[in-house]
Scaffold this motif. Structure first.
Motif, PDB file in Angstrom:
ATOM      1  N   UNK A  28       0.899  -1.030   0.000  1.00 18.12           N
ATOM      2  CA  UNK A  28      -0.334  -0.422   0.731  1.00 18.12           C
ATOM      3  C   UNK A  28       0.458   1.243   0.142  1.00 18.12           C
ATOM      4  N   UNK A  29       1.978   1.092   0.603  1.00 17.81           N
ATOM      5  CA  UNK A  29       3.235   2.856   0.618  1.00 17.81           C
ATOM      6  C   UNK A  29       3.298   2.334  -1.104  1.00 17.81           C
ATOM      7  N   UNK A  30       3.741   1.388  -1.304  1.00 13.55           N
ATOM      8  CA  UNK A  30       3.647   1.622  -2.908  1.00 13.55           C
ATOM      9  C   UNK A  30       2.595   2.413  -4.056  1.00 13.55           C
ATOM     10  N   UNK A  31       1.666   2.464  -3.099  1.00 17.90           N
ATOM     11  CA  UNK A  31       0.414   2.684  -4.833  1.00 17.90           C
ATOM     12  C   UNK A  31       0.348   4.692  -3.577  1.00 17.90           C
ATOM     13  N   UNK A  32       0.349   4.748  -2.306  1.00 18.84           N
ATOM     14  CA  UNK A  32       0.685   5.768  -2.217  1.00 18.84           C
ATOM     15  C   UNK A  32       2.118   6.681  -2.922  1.00 18.84           C
ATOM     16  N   UNK A  33       3.480   6.061  -2.851  1.00 15.80           N
ATOM     17  CA  UNK A  33       4.181   6.897  -3.088  1.00 15.80           C
ATOM     18  C   UNK A  33       3.813   6.957  -4.774  1.00 15.80           C
ATOM     19  N   UNK A  34       3.288   6.137  -5.354  1.00 18.22           N
ATOM     20  CA  UNK A  34       3.122   5.817  -6.674  1.00 18.22           C
ATOM     21  C   UNK A  34       1.899   7.218  -7.475  1.00 18.22           C
ATOM     22  N   UNK A  70      11.038  -1.470   1.857  1.00 15.59           N
ATOM     23  CA  UNK A  70      11.625  -0.391   1.112  1.00 15.59           C
ATOM     24  C   UNK A  70      13.236  -0.052   0.528  1.00 15.59           C
ATOM     25  N   UNK A  71      13.633  -0.032   1.673  1.00 15.81           N
ATOM     26  CA  UNK A  71      15.010   0.839   1.126  1.00 15.81           C
ATOM     27  C   UNK A  71      15.936  -0.425   0.439  1.00 15.81           C
ATOM     28  N   UNK A  72      15.595  -1.675   1.712  1.00 22.21           N
ATOM     29  CA  UNK A  72      16.221  -3.069   1.099  1.00 22.21           C
ATOM     30  C   UNK A  72      16.303  -4.111  -0.467  1.00 22.21           C
ATOM     31  N   UNK A  73      14.992  -3.552  -1.032  1.00 22.80           N
ATOM     32  CA  UNK A  73      14.823  -3.764  -1.660  1.00 22.80           C
ATOM     33  C   UNK A  73      14.804  -2.661  -3.100  1.00 22.80           C
ATOM     34  N   UNK A  74      15.974  -1.525  -2.801  1.00 23.22           N
ATOM     35  CA  UNK A  74      16.386  -0.267  -3.238  1.00 23.22           C
ATOM     36  C   UNK A  74      14.549   0.526  -4.504  1.00 23.22           C
ATOM     37  N   UNK A  75      14.053   0.273  -3.806  1.00 26.42           N
ATOM     38  CA  UNK A  75      13.246   0.826  -4.123  1.00 26.42           C
ATOM     39  C   UNK A  75      12.958   2.504  -3.303  1.00 26.42           C
ATOM     40  N   UNK A  76      13.075   2.169  -2.067  1.00 26.63           N
ATOM     41  CA  UNK A  76      13.524   3.577  -1.372  1.00 26.63           C
ATOM     42  C   UNK A  76      14.628   3.887  -0.887  1.00 26.63           C
ATOM     43  N   UNK A  89      12.484   8.159  -4.208  1.00 27.77           N
ATOM     44  CA  UNK A  89      12.800   6.897  -4.963  1.00 27.77           C
ATOM     45  C   UNK A  89      14.068   6.796  -5.260  1.00 27.77           C
ATOM     46  N   UNK A  90      14.393   5.407  -5.649  1.00 25.53           N
ATOM     47  CA  UNK A  90      15.845   5.160  -5.836  1.00 25.53           C
ATOM     48  C   UNK A  90      16.067   5.853  -7.455  1.00 25.53           C
ATOM     49  N   UNK A  91      16.978   5.677  -8.114  1.00 25.41           N
ATOM     50  CA  UNK A  91      16.500   5.581  -9.130  1.00 25.41           C
ATOM     51  C   UNK A  91      16.203   4.118 -10.899  1.00 25.41           C
ATOM     52  N   UNK A  92      15.866   4.109  -9.867  1.00 29.88           N
ATOM     53  CA  UNK A  92      16.063   2.020 -11.185  1.00 29.88           C
ATOM     54  C   UNK A  92      14.281   2.098 -10.101  1.00 29.88           C
ATOM     55  N   UNK A  93      13.958   2.828  -8.920  1.00 28.93           N
ATOM     56  CA  UNK A  93      12.670   2.291  -7.967  1.00 28.93           C
ATOM     57  C   UNK A  93      11.546   3.242  -8.855  1.00 28.93           C
ATOM     58  N   UNK A  94      12.278   4.961  -9.765  1.00 28.63           N
ATOM     59  CA  UNK A  94      11.338   5.968 -10.792  1.00 28.63           C
ATOM     60  C   UNK A  94      11.644   5.052 -11.638  1.00 28.63           C
ATOM     61  N   UNK A  95      12.158   4.310 -12.060  1.00 24.38           N
ATOM     62  CA  UNK A  95      12.267   4.266 -13.339  1.00 24.38           C
ATOM     63  C   UNK A  95      10.607   3.144 -13.532  1.00 24.38           C
ATOM     64  N   UNK A  96      10.870   2.307 -12.426  1.00 25.47           N
ATOM     65  CA  UNK A  96      10.426   1.481 -12.644  1.00 25.47           C
ATOM     66  C   UNK A  96       8.508   2.116 -12.237  1.00 25.47           C
ATOM     67  N   UNK A  97       8.859   3.385 -11.309  1.00 22.33           N
ATOM     68  CA  UNK A  97       7.346   3.988 -10.448  1.00 22.33           C
ATOM     69  C   UNK A  97       6.670   4.557 -12.338  1.00 22.33           C
ATOM     70  N   UNK A  98       8.103   5.199 -12.888  1.00 20.87           N
ATOM     71  CA  UNK A  98       7.166   5.691 -14.129  1.00 20.87           C
ATOM     72  C   UNK A  98       6.794   5.098 -15.408  1.00 20.87           C
ATOM     73  N   UNK A  99       7.346   3.705 -15.389  1.00 22.50           N
ATOM     74  CA  UNK A  99       6.815   3.004 -16.695  1.00 22.50           C
ATOM     75  C   UNK A  99       5.420   2.529 -15.952  1.00 22.50           C
TER      76      UNK A  99
END
Length: 309
Positions: A28-34, A70-76, A89-99
C-alpha cells in the motif's frame, strides 16, 4: 444502487472497503508513493508518510518496518535532515514507477494486432534459471509473456526500454531481441496469446476490482458533494491499489485480439470515473498533510493533470 445520506456513511463505506481488501502495508505504501507522492517529486518526510498511512489504520511501527524493507529492495532511499528522515525513490525505483504510471493512468488498447510491433526475446543457453526468472519478472512489468523456457513475447512495447532492462540485468549479450509484423490470421494470433499470457486470471482480477468498487462508484456519483478530503484520499488510494494490481497483470494486447467480454474495458472506465470524482478532494487532503523538504509541497507534475484523460 447505494443511497448515502451523510459524510459519515461515505466514511463507513471507505472503512468497509478497507476491511474487505486488507491491503499489506508495504504494498500500500508503494501505491501511496506512486499515486500521491511521485507527482510532487517522489520525496516525503517519514513523519508525513506515517500520518498518511494512519488513514488506513497502519501504525507508525509497521510503516517504519515497511519503508526499511523498501529501502532494502532498492525502491526507496533514506537520508537524514537534522533529526528527521526523508525517503525518496531510488533511480531504479523511479524508472519502475514511471513505467507503471504510464500504464495505469494512460491506458489504451486502440491499436490493432496488425499495426502493433510484435517483439520476441530469445534467451541463449548461457542464461541460467535464476537470470531467466529475473528477466521474466522485469519484462513482465512491460507486458511480456513467456511462450516457452527460452522465448518471451511482447506486443507494442518500448524496445529501448527492454534493451535497458537487459543492460540492467547484464544480459544484453545473451538475449537476442527481434521486432516483426504478424503475418497470421487473427484467430491464430488469439491462440498464441492465450498460450503466452494467462488472460483468464487477469480477467478474474478485473472482475474482482469491479465487484469491489462498482458499489463505491454508485455511492460517490449520488453523494460526492458530501465527500470529505480524508475519505476521498482513502478511497482513491484503495481504488488505485486494487486497479494497479489487476492492470499490471494485463499485457496490454491490441483491442481486436481481446474477447468482447473482456472485463478490462469496464474496469478502466470505472477507475477513470472514480478518479475524476476523488482527484481534487484527495489532493486537498494530501496538501494539508504533507510538506515538501524545503517547506511547502511542490506543485504536481504536468502528467498528474492528464491522468485518465
Amino acid at each position: 444502487m447505494t443511497v448515502v445520506q451523510s459524510p459519515g456513511t461515505l466514511s463507513a463505506l471507505a472503512r468497509d472497503t478497507l476491511v474487505e481488501l486488507k491491503p499489506r502495508a508495504k504494498s500500500l505504501i508503494v501505491t501511496v508513493y506512486g499515486d500521491a507522492i511521485l507527482p510532487h517529486g517522489g520525496t516525503a518526510w517519514l513523519s508525513d508518510l506515517i500520518r498518511l498511512m494512519e488513514v488506513f489504520d497502519i501504525g507508525e511501527r509497521v510503516v517504519r518496518t515497511a519503508v526499511f524493507r523498501l529501502a532494502q529492495d532498492d525502491i526507496l532511499t533514506a537520508r537524514h535532515i537534522g533529526r528527521r528522515s526523508v525517503y525518496s525513490l531510488t533511480e531504479s525505483g523511479r524508472q519502475d514507477f514511471d513505467a507503471a504510471q504510464r500504464r495505469i493512468y494512460a491506458p489504451t488498447r486502440s491499436r490493432k494486432a496488425a499495426d502493433a510491433p510484435w517483439q520476441i526475446a530469445l534467451l541463449t543457453s548461457a542464461v541460467n534459471s535464476t537470470e531467466r526468472d529475473g528477466l521474466r519478472k522485469a519484462l513482465g512489468w512491460t507486458g511480456y509473456g513467456s511462450l516457452g523456457p527460452q522465448v518471451l513475447l511482447g506486443i507494442g512495447g518500448d524496445l529501448d526500454g527492454v534493451k535497458q532492462e537487459l543492460a540492467n540485468l547484464g544480459l544484453e549479450d545473451r538475449v537476442a531481441l527481434f521486432e516483426a509484423a504478424p503475418g497470421s490470421a487473427i484467430e491464430t494470433l488469439r491462440t498464441l496469446c492465450r498460450e503466452t499470457w494467462d488472460l483468464e486470471e487477469t480477467d478474474n482480477a478485473y472482475r474482482a476490482f469491479i465487484n469491489s468498487f462498482d458499489p463505491v462508484l454508485n455511492a460517490l456519483e449520488e453523494n460526492h458533494g458530501l465527500l470529505t478530503p480524508e475519505t476521498a484520499f482513502e478511497l482513491r488510494i484503495l481504488m488505485i491499489h486494487v486497479y494497479r494490481r489487476a492492470l499490471l497483470r494485463d499485457p496490454g494486447l491490441p483491442a481486436d485480439i481481446m474477447p468482447e467480454t473482456w472485463s478490462g474495458r469496464r474496469a478502466t472506465d470505472l477507475a477513470a470515473r472514480m478518479y475524476d470524482i476523488l482527484k481534487e478532494p484527495a489532493q486537498s487532503y494530501l496538501e494539508k498533510t504533507v510538506s515538501g523538504v524545503d517547506g511547502s509541497l511542490a506543485p504536481p507534475s504536468d502528467a498528474y493533470s492528464s491522468r485518465f484523460k
